[in-house]
Every structure is written in structure tokens, then in C-alpha cells.
Design a protein around this motif. Structure first.
Motif, mmCIF file in Angstrom:
data_model
loop_
_atom_site.group_PDB
_atom_site.id
_atom_site.type_symbol
_atom_site.label_atom_id
_atom_site.label_comp_id
_atom_site.label_asym_id
_atom_site.label_seq_id
_atom_site.Cartn_x
_atom_site.Cartn_y
_atom_site.Cartn_z
ATOM 1 N N GLY A 113 49.176 33.686 48.130
ATOM 2 C CA GLY A 113 48.171 33.641 49.177
ATOM 3 C C GLY A 113 47.128 34.709 49.025
ATOM 4 O O GLY A 113 47.193 35.562 48.145
ATOM 5 N N PRO A 114 46.141 34.658 49.890
ATOM 6 C CA PRO A 114 45.043 35.615 49.818
ATOM 7 C C PRO A 114 45.511 37.031 50.115
ATOM 8 O O PRO A 114 46.416 37.243 50.900
ATOM 9 C CB PRO A 114 44.066 35.126 50.886
ATOM 10 C CG PRO A 114 44.642 33.914 51.503
ATOM 11 C CD PRO A 114 45.993 33.694 50.956
ATOM 12 N N LEU A 164 40.962 35.598 46.613
ATOM 13 C CA LEU A 164 41.943 34.659 46.069
ATOM 14 C C LEU A 164 42.065 34.855 44.563
ATOM 15 O O LEU A 164 42.739 34.094 43.898
ATOM 16 C CB LEU A 164 41.532 33.215 46.377
ATOM 17 C CG LEU A 164 41.520 32.848 47.853
ATOM 18 C CD1 LEU A 164 40.949 31.453 48.043
ATOM 19 C CD2 LEU A 164 42.902 32.946 48.448
ATOM 20 N N ALA A 165 41.390 35.862 44.014
ATOM 21 C CA ALA A 165 41.363 36.081 42.578
ATOM 22 C C ALA A 165 42.633 36.758 42.059
ATOM 23 O O ALA A 165 42.802 36.906 40.868
ATOM 24 C CB ALA A 165 40.147 36.914 42.196
ATOM 25 N N GLU A 166 43.502 37.175 42.966
ATOM 26 C CA GLU A 166 44.739 37.837 42.555
ATOM 27 C C GLU A 166 45.930 37.158 43.199
ATOM 28 O O GLU A 166 45.801 36.455 44.199
ATOM 29 C CB GLU A 166 44.732 39.305 42.994
ATOM 30 C CG GLU A 166 43.698 40.140 42.308
ATOM 31 C CD GLU A 166 43.717 41.572 42.805
ATOM 32 O OE1 GLU A 166 43.676 41.776 44.040
ATOM 33 O OE2 GLU A 166 43.781 42.475 41.968
ATOM 34 N N ARG A 167 47.067 37.392 42.596
ATOM 35 C CA ARG A 167 48.314 36.942 43.214
ATOM 36 C C ARG A 167 49.314 38.080 43.160
ATOM 37 O O ARG A 167 49.273 38.939 42.272
ATOM 38 C CB ARG A 167 48.859 35.691 42.555
ATOM 39 C CG ARG A 167 49.306 35.860 41.127
ATOM 40 C CD ARG A 167 49.772 34.512 40.575
ATOM 41 N NE ARG A 167 49.827 34.541 39.139
ATOM 42 C CZ ARG A 167 50.961 34.496 38.436
ATOM 43 N NH1 ARG A 167 52.113 34.383 39.061
ATOM 44 N NH2 ARG A 167 50.932 34.535 37.126
ATOM 45 N N ARG A 212 47.469 45.955 39.164
ATOM 46 C CA ARG A 212 47.204 47.067 40.070
ATOM 47 C C ARG A 212 48.223 47.000 41.194
ATOM 48 O O ARG A 212 48.810 45.952 41.459
ATOM 49 C CB ARG A 212 45.775 47.078 40.580
ATOM 50 C CG ARG A 212 45.406 45.979 41.502
ATOM 51 C CD ARG A 212 43.896 46.042 41.844
ATOM 52 N NE ARG A 212 43.588 45.065 42.869
ATOM 53 C CZ ARG A 212 43.608 45.313 44.170
ATOM 54 N NH1 ARG A 212 43.892 46.517 44.616
ATOM 55 N NH2 ARG A 212 43.328 44.364 45.052
ATOM 56 N N ILE A 213 48.424 48.146 41.799
ATOM 57 C CA ILE A 213 49.371 48.243 42.905
ATOM 58 C C ILE A 213 48.596 48.643 44.146
ATOM 59 O O ILE A 213 47.852 49.632 44.124
ATOM 60 C CB ILE A 213 50.481 49.256 42.590
ATOM 61 C CG1 ILE A 213 51.229 48.814 41.339
ATOM 62 C CG2 ILE A 213 51.435 49.408 43.779
ATOM 63 C CD1 ILE A 213 52.131 49.864 40.750
ATOM 64 N N GLU A 214 48.739 47.861 45.181
ATOM 65 C CA GLU A 214 48.073 48.161 46.443
ATOM 66 C C GLU A 214 49.088 48.023 47.569
ATOM 67 O O GLU A 214 49.742 46.980 47.693
ATOM 68 C CB GLU A 214 46.902 47.219 46.679
ATOM 69 C CG GLU A 214 46.142 47.554 47.948
ATOM 70 C CD GLU A 214 44.923 46.670 48.147
ATOM 71 O OE1 GLU A 214 44.783 46.142 49.254
ATOM 72 O OE2 GLU A 214 44.138 46.521 47.201
ATOM 73 N N ASP A 215 49.231 49.068 48.352
ATOM 74 C CA ASP A 215 50.173 49.073 49.477
ATOM 75 C C ASP A 215 51.580 48.676 49.031
ATOM 76 O O ASP A 215 52.282 47.949 49.735
ATOM 77 C CB ASP A 215 49.691 48.145 50.602
ATOM 78 C CG ASP A 215 48.375 48.600 51.209
ATOM 79 O OD1 ASP A 215 48.133 49.834 51.251
ATOM 80 O OD2 ASP A 215 47.580 47.743 51.626
ATOM 81 N N GLY A 216 51.964 49.118 47.824
ATOM 82 C CA GLY A 216 53.303 48.849 47.320
ATOM 83 C C GLY A 216 53.508 47.453 46.772
ATOM 84 O O GLY A 216 54.637 47.064 46.456
ATOM 85 N N PRO A 234 45.874 39.097 38.103
ATOM 86 C CA PRO A 234 44.893 38.021 38.267
ATOM 87 C C PRO A 234 45.592 36.689 38.552
ATOM 88 O O PRO A 234 46.663 36.397 37.991
ATOM 89 C CB PRO A 234 44.172 37.977 36.925
ATOM 90 C CG PRO A 234 44.349 39.354 36.362
ATOM 91 C CD PRO A 234 45.714 39.784 36.825
ATOM 92 N N ALA A 235 45.002 35.886 39.407
ATOM 93 C CA ALA A 235 45.601 34.607 39.789
ATOM 94 C C ALA A 235 45.829 33.706 38.592
ATOM 95 O O ALA A 235 46.821 32.953 38.551
ATOM 96 C CB ALA A 235 44.716 33.907 40.820
ATOM 97 N N GLU A 236 44.967 33.777 37.581
ATOM 98 C CA GLU A 236 45.085 32.887 36.431
ATOM 99 C C GLU A 236 46.042 33.388 35.341
ATOM 100 O O GLU A 236 46.252 32.719 34.335
ATOM 101 C CB GLU A 236 43.713 32.610 35.818
ATOM 102 C CG GLU A 236 43.093 33.771 35.071
ATOM 103 C CD GLU A 236 42.394 34.806 35.966
ATOM 104 O OE1 GLU A 236 41.907 35.806 35.411
ATOM 105 O OE2 GLU A 236 42.337 34.622 37.182
#
Length: 126
Positions: free
Chosen positions: A3-4, A13-16, A112-116, A121-123
Motif C-alpha cells: 500500500g501507499p 506508490l513508488a515504494e513498497r 531505505r528505512i523509514e520509521d523502522g 522500489p515498487a517495481e
């Protein structure tokens, strides 16, 4: 964890999300299935707060590396090992140090790590 996600307040939506950082043991590796519509999974290696993510495919034959789920590393935990031909790759950069694909590298995935949360990339893996 799909999800976003929020990046600096902007919805993207470019990451998962692969998982939370604490779901990968320090000094260990964990595999992940391909994204919907994909064929090749990913795996992540954790060293403290640093994570390296690679496409789960040996550059020699393009086959998955692990013989059993999450079994990517040698006994010392220093190298990724291809279970088919024994190629050995440095954990920190995916460079093959021995085996039939010596001199090649695993396909690295930006992470990358954000908020744990471990984000890629989504692709990745498509």
C-alpha cells in the motif's frame, strides 16, 4: 505491508514495504516473494541498522540462491552462497568472490528505512 506510504508527508506508490527492520535478525537474511505480477523475489541482509537488499537470482543461471527459506548465508554469516554451484557473494555489495560467476554481482535493490520499515522500489523483482 503493501500500500501507499508517506515520504516526507507526501503519499507515494513508488515504494513498497518489505517488512519492519526488527523482523530481520541482526546478522541474518530474509527472503521475500515477488511483487504481484512479478517472478523474482528479493532478499534482505541486516547488519545492525544497515540493510542490503538484492534480487534473489544467481547471476550465473538466474535461479534462486537459497536451498530452504531464508538460508542465504554461509555458516559464518559473511557471504551469500548460491546453493546450486556454491558461488559466494560479499554481503555488503553482492560482488561474487568465488564460483562460476566470479567477478559478477548480485542485482542490488535501492533500500531505505523509514520509521523502522524497510522500503524498496515498487517495481523491484519485476
Amino acid at each position: 505491508m503493501g500500500g501507499p506510504l508517506r515520504d516526507g508527508g507526501a503519499l507515494t506508490l513508488a515504494e513498497r514495504a518489505l517488512c519492519r527492520l526488527d523482523e530481520i535478525a541482526d546478522g541474518a537474511a530474509r527472503g521475500f516473494p515477488p511483487p504481484p505480477g512479478g517472478f523474482t523475489g528479493l532478499f534482505a541482509l541486516r547488519r545492525g541498522g544497515e540493510v542490503h537488499v538484492y534480487v534473489n537470482a544467481c547471476p550465473h543461471l538466474g535461479i534462486p540462491l537459497e536451498p530452504l527459506p531464508d538460508r542465504f548465508l554461509d555458516g559464518a554469516g559473511r557471504h551469500v552462497v548460491c546453493s546450486t554451484h556454491g558461488a559466494r557473494f560479499r554481503a555488503e555489495d553482492g560482488f561474487c568472490v568465488s564460483g562460476p560467476c566470479a567477478g559478477d554481482s548480485l542485482e542490488a535493490v535501492p533500500v531505505r528505512i523509514e520509521d523502522g520499515v524497510v522500503l524498496v522500489p515498487a517495481e523491484a523483482g519485476l
